[in-house]
Design an enzyme around this catalytic site. Structure first.
Site, short mmCIF file in Angstrom:
data_model
loop_
_atom_site.label_atom_id
_atom_site.label_comp_id
_atom_site.label_asym_id
_atom_site.label_seq_id
_atom_site.Cartn_x
_atom_site.Cartn_y
_atom_site.Cartn_z
N LYS A 16 4.32 -4.62 8.61
CA LYS A 16 4.19 -3.59 7.59
C LYS A 16 5.53 -2.87 7.52
O LYS A 16 5.92 -2.18 8.46
CB LYS A 16 3.06 -2.63 7.96
CG LYS A 16 2.81 -1.61 6.88
CD LYS A 16 1.49 -0.88 7.10
CE LYS A 16 0.42 -1.40 6.19
NZ LYS A 16 -0.80 -0.58 6.20
N GLY A 51 0.84 -1.19 0.00
CA GLY A 51 0.00 0.00 0.00
C GLY A 51 0.87 1.23 0.00
O GLY A 51 2.08 1.17 -0.25
N GLY A 52 0.25 2.35 0.29
CA GLY A 52 0.96 3.61 0.25
C GLY A 52 2.10 3.67 1.25
O GLY A 52 3.11 4.32 1.03
N MET A 53 1.94 2.97 2.36
CA MET A 53 2.95 3.03 3.41
C MET A 53 4.12 2.10 3.13
O MET A 53 5.20 2.30 3.64
CB MET A 53 2.35 2.62 4.75
CG MET A 53 1.17 3.41 5.20
SD MET A 53 1.64 4.99 5.91
CE MET A 53 2.74 4.48 7.20
N GLY A 54 3.86 1.05 2.41
CA GLY A 54 4.92 0.09 2.17
C GLY A 54 4.32 -1.29 1.97
O GLY A 54 3.12 -1.43 1.73
N VAL A 109 3.38 -5.16 3.03
CA VAL A 109 2.97 -5.92 4.20
C VAL A 109 3.34 -7.38 4.01
O VAL A 109 3.07 -7.97 2.97
CB VAL A 109 1.45 -5.80 4.43
CG1 VAL A 109 1.06 -6.51 5.71
CG2 VAL A 109 1.03 -4.35 4.48
N ASP A 128 -7.93 8.07 8.18
CA ASP A 128 -7.89 7.43 6.87
C ASP A 128 -8.76 6.17 6.85
O ASP A 128 -8.32 5.11 6.43
CB ASP A 128 -6.44 7.11 6.49
CG ASP A 128 -6.26 6.94 4.98
OD1 ASP A 128 -7.18 7.31 4.23
OD2 ASP A 128 -5.21 6.43 4.56
#
Lengths: 191, 779
Positions: free
Chosen positions: B145, B125-128, B130, B238
């Site tokens: 994550k 995802g946007g954060m990295g 998983v 979010d």
């Protein structure tokens, strides 16, 4: 340019307080400032991850108990003292385990060896990086940018001024003031 | 020598000024002079003096954020450098989407991580990215994550990330996927969180809109989780379908609390504290949050949840505009989104209120929204999931079967619980083997087989080496192409009657146990195995080291159903590793660690130091640590003011002055619960029986007991609390290891368990002291 008033607490006086009557904040500062560094050092010397925190804790406890005996003989003295404590603790650990350290601990305990110099260097860079992070919030972004471009980026005062949208004079002042603040933060701890 | 304002400073003065080395009294005049003297400004600008600090800063500035990354200087002397090992992975990915290829294999730092073994990628995802990982020690599965390096590049971002994850780790709710820890390996930062096998609602809705009742149930679950987090001071910022995951039992959990505030990828404006604030995802962002990201509050999450509900119901986002800017504009200014066809009036009304532009017009709390959604959740179970794509007749049969709760039920009774296997699918074959010890389940349609070990409560897919531990409370549902074919449940026997006069508090609640297990003299590896093999619901409450044994041996006591610990408490045995930093004063990490037990074990040099720790996290407890005994009384007074009650005391590592009164120690604190407690330090061995007799006479019982120091110099710390249920208790000391074991067996027969065990002395002279407390309240 500075957002807050001066609240420089020199590291030397912090060491003094640590020796005389440490507050929780002084102790916290010691843990924050040196904990990760000591853990990294221990790792380099081959201390297994499981034991690093115990070792760091032991070293810091020794620092607190014996900082009264520590005589500040100028820049880097604290650093060297700390390095010797680490060397001694790591040595004791490996002796007890009957395994060899990854580094020559005798070299680490002496000031004039390649190993000691390398680790001193890392100590200084670590504390410098930390000081930079600590004080950044005290300066306006443009001031910070002007300082950073000159000192880290190696730009001239004129280039930094243009980039930060400041006058030449402001860029010169930015460098001077941030360096002064950093010196206060690092006073006595690095060479 | 102060300088007159008109005088030009000398070269050396100017140089020192530029380097910030002049004290204020000489520096100020130079500053004033420079302001009006272009000549000197030019001189100062031209001066580029060599300086050690500048050189140091330049070097430090080119390193990693903490100055600890690999350097040539360290490598040059031949020291192994673990910090360099992950540069291949982190390098070059400072911002923007990760380069292709990175996602194929886990980061090197994770592969070699001592605690976590990456199993497979779950998604990105946007954060990295998983990863599903196995927590090596316990065999527990977690989701890792891995945070994209650029996201934590700002100064202080790593610390903030850790702080917030640690705070979020205190959220414990059935509808929140719990964050366990923030960890770092070789410069790679990752979040360790509860692994929820299942798919996100985004994946679900991509196959088509959900039935109104099912969508409302999902939104209600999410609202309950969000309400819990709001109560703890978190705003999610979010909420969206991809942050909601459907667990095996059909309920929905909210992911990523504590992360949204961290997503400082440059998309959001900074707030005045210098902290970047996420804008949210344009399709679901509240109007006020779109205008000013730092203005998001609990009601913004309700709006985002409303957008999510809309998406689930309609199969499309509320404002399917082309660009993010248009979407944001629509949230702020456009009329309500296009109505969803065929929506019951009640659902439409709830949705409209959640989607109100003005926060004041929405539900004011997520709890209110959840209650409103709850009213829209009929009809029940049959429609929990969208009816599968079957013929109408088959759908009718399916619903009937579910409503009648028919189907075949297989039941295996174990000594402490009942395992049932339910299926209404004619293609599922269930065979009991070895008198029910093993249940073989075969799906004739897919040829898939599973073995259910009813002793270990473990399900192993046929041919697979991975196995699943049956969850303790929630049923495990096996699906075929999305349809439930089989449900496995564990039902603990009804708890024995517990006298509950009023709300059980403190130790009385802790003592409401139904059973306990113990292990003696196991080595660390054995202890780990023993802990891993404990049935669900058992938690260790005491760990004692047998000193002077090589290898170190432990006695451990695990208790079941300790009511004052939440069922979801997370247990870790920490030897080769440990969660997060816990330096002496790291109160924050300690608070998270919560219920902690430490034990001593010897190094070869004979000095005993704490080496093994068991943490059971429940988020609500505190540890005070590392203070000398002289301070203890002051601290006790302060705890009392803060309504905290000491529950366990232990000695700190590292003090060479073993047994000396100034040896620093630590205390675990729990909420006071209004319990009148008394805490006494420096009780000598001779005084202890007197104090205990006095407590008994006053209707009190010990709650915390620990030996400080060793040998004849030792003293005890003792706290006593009311004994409202009249629990029986007994104190014994001076027991040899053999005598302790014999006593333990006898006490267990008498339904007493050790509340505190202290080992005294070292070597062959080691003795145990134990406080036995009845664990089934007297009638």
């Amino acid at each position: 340019m500075r957002r807050k008033g001066p609240q420089v607490d020199t590291s030397v006086s912090w060491l003094g307080r640590l020796a005389a009557s440490p507050t929780a904040a002084d102790w916290q500062r010691l843990v924050d400032a040196y904990g990760p560094l000591l853990a990294a050092w221990a790792g380099r010397a081959g201390v297994p991850a499981a034991d690093r925190d115990d070792l760091v804790q032991e070293v810091l406890v020794v620092v607190v108990r014996r900082v009264g005996e520590f005589e500040h003989r100028g820049p880097g003295a604290f650093r060297a003292w700390l390095r010797c404590i680490v060397a001694n603790h790591v040595r004791a650990l490996f002796r007890a385990r009957r395994v060899a350290a990854w580094v020559d601990l005798d070299q680490l305990g002496r000031d004039d060896t390649t190993l000691a110099r390398a680790w001193d260097r890392e100590h200084d860079e670590y504390l410098a990086a930390r000081a930079v992070r600590l004080v950044q919030g005290d300066f306006a972004p443009a001031t910070w940018l002007a300082f950073h471009r000159q000192v880290v980026g190696g730009r001239s005062a004129g280039e930094a001024a243009a980039e930060a949208g400041l006058s030449l004079n402001a860029a010169i002042l930015a460098k001077s003031r941030v360096l002064k603040r950093l010196q206060a933060e690092l006073c006595g701890l690095v060479e | 020598m102060p300088l007159a304002a008109t005088e030009h400073p000398t070269d050396s003065t100017l140089t020192e000024f530029v380097l910030g080395k002049l004290p204020d009294e000489t520096g100020r005049p130079v500053e004033r002079h420079l302001a009006g003297c272009p000549t000197c400004q030019a001189r100062a600008a031209a001066a580029r003096p060599a300086d050690t600090l500048v050189a140091l800063l330049a070097a430090a500035g080119t390193r990693g954020e903490d100055g600890l990354s690999a350097t040539a200087s360290v490598s040059a002397v031949g020291t192994p450098d673990e910090f360099a090992s992950t540069q291949n992975w982190t390098g070059g990915a400072s911002d923007g989407p990760a380069p292709a290829g990175e996602d194929d294999s886990p980061p090197a730092a994770l592969v070699s991580h001592p605690r976590y073994r990456p199993v497979r990628q779950l998604g990105r995802g946007g954060m990295g990215v998983v990863w599903l990982a196995e927590y090596a020690m316990m065999g527990r599965r977690v989701a890792l994550k891995v945070i994209r390096p650029g996201l934590l590049a700002r100064p202080g971002a790593v610390e903030r990330f850790r702080r917030e994850v640690h705070a979020a780790a205190q959220l414990n709710h059935p509808h929140i996927a719990t964050a366990y820890d923030a960890d770092e390996a070789g410069g790679v930062h990752f979040l360790v969180m509860e692994y929820v096998p299942g798919e996100t609602l985004l994946a679900e809705v991509r196959r088509g809109p959900l039935a109104p009742a099912a969508a409302c149930r999902a939104a209600r679950d999410a609202a309950r989780g969000v309400a819990h987090a709001h109560a703890a001071g978190f705003v999610h910022r979010d909420v969206k379908p991809s942050n909601l995951i459907r667990a095996a039992d059909g309920s929905v959990k909210v992911l990523d609390f504590g992360l949204a505030g961290r997503a400082d990828a440059g998309s959001g404006p900074d707030d005045p504290s210098g902290r970047a604030v996420v804008m949210g995802t344009p399709d679901y962002v509240a109007p006020e949050q779109a205008t000013d990201a730092s203005a998001a509050d609990a009601r913004s999450d309700i709006y985002s949840l409303g957008c999510t509900l809309y998406h689930l119901l309609a199969g499309r986002v509320p404002y399917p505009a082309a660009s993010a800017a248009e979407k944001l504009g629509a949230h702020r200014a456009a009329a309500a989104p296009a109505p969803v066809a065929g929506l019951p009036a009640g659902v439409a009304a709830v949705l409209a209120r959640m989607l109100a532009k003005n926060p004041a017009d929405r539900y004011q709390t997520a709890g209110e929204a959840a209650d409103a959604l709850d009213n829209c959740c009929d009809p029940p179970e049959a429609a929990r999931r969208r009816l599968p794509r079957r013929s109408a007749a088959a759908a009718g049969l399916f619903a009937a079967a579910a409503v009648l709760a028919l189907g075949v039920v297989y039941k295996v009774e174990r000594d402490r619980e009942v395992v049932t296997v339910e299926t209404d699918d004619p293609d599922i074959e269930v065979v009991m083997k070895r008198n029910g010890d093993l249940v073989r389940i075969v799906d004739a349609k897919t040829k898939q087989a599973w073995d259910l070990d009813t002793h270990k409560m473990r399900l192993t897919p046929g041919g697979g080496e991975l196995s699943i531990d049956l969850p303790g409370r929630e049923p495990l549902v096996i699906r075929r192409a999305g349809d439930a074919t089989l449900t496995i449940r564990r039902t603990p026997p009804a708890a024995p009657a517990v006298v509950t006069t009023g709300v059980p508090v403190g130790p009385a609640a802790l003592l409401a146990v139904t059973d306990f297990r113990e292990a003696h003299g196991v080595n660390p590896a054995g202890l780990r195995r023993w802990l891993a093999g404990l049935p669900p619901g058992f938690r260790p409450v005491e760990l004692t080291a047998r000193v002077a044994a090589l290898p170190p041996l432990f006695d451990a006591v695990a208790v079941r159903d300790a009511r004052d610990l939440p069922a979801e408490a997370h247990l870790e045995l920490v030897n080769a590793d440990r969660p997060g930093p816990y330096h002496l004063t790291d109160f924050h990490a300690m608070a998270k660690a919560g219920w902690a037990l430490r034990a001593s074990c010897p190094y070869d040099d004979g000095a005993d130091r704490p080496r093994h720790h068991v943490w059971v996290r429940d988020g609500g407890r505190w540890v005070a640590n590392g203070f000398p005994q002289a301070e203890a009384q002051d601290r006790v007074a302060r705890w009392r003011q803060d309504q905290l009650r000491p529950t366990k005391l232990y000695l700190n590592a590292a003090d060479p002055g073993r047994g000396k009164p100034d040896r620093p120690f630590g205390v675990l604190l729990a909420d006071d619960d209004g319990l009148p407690w008394e805490f006494t330090l420096e009780v000598s061995p001779a005084e202890l029986p007197v104090k205990l007799a006095d407590a008994r006479a006053r209707g009190r019982m010990p709650d915390c007991l620990a030996a400080v120091g060793a040998g004849p110099d030792r003293t005890y710390a003792l706290s006593v609390v009311p004994n409202p249920h009249g629990l029986a208790w007994e104190w014994q000391s001076g027991l040899t290891a053999a005598a302790y074991e014999a006593t333990l067996a006898a006490q267990k027969t008498a339904r007493r368990r050790p509340l505190a065990v202290a080992s005294e002395g070292a070597g062959a002279a080691a003795r145990y002291a134990a406080l036995w407390v009845e664990y089934s309240p007297a009638k």
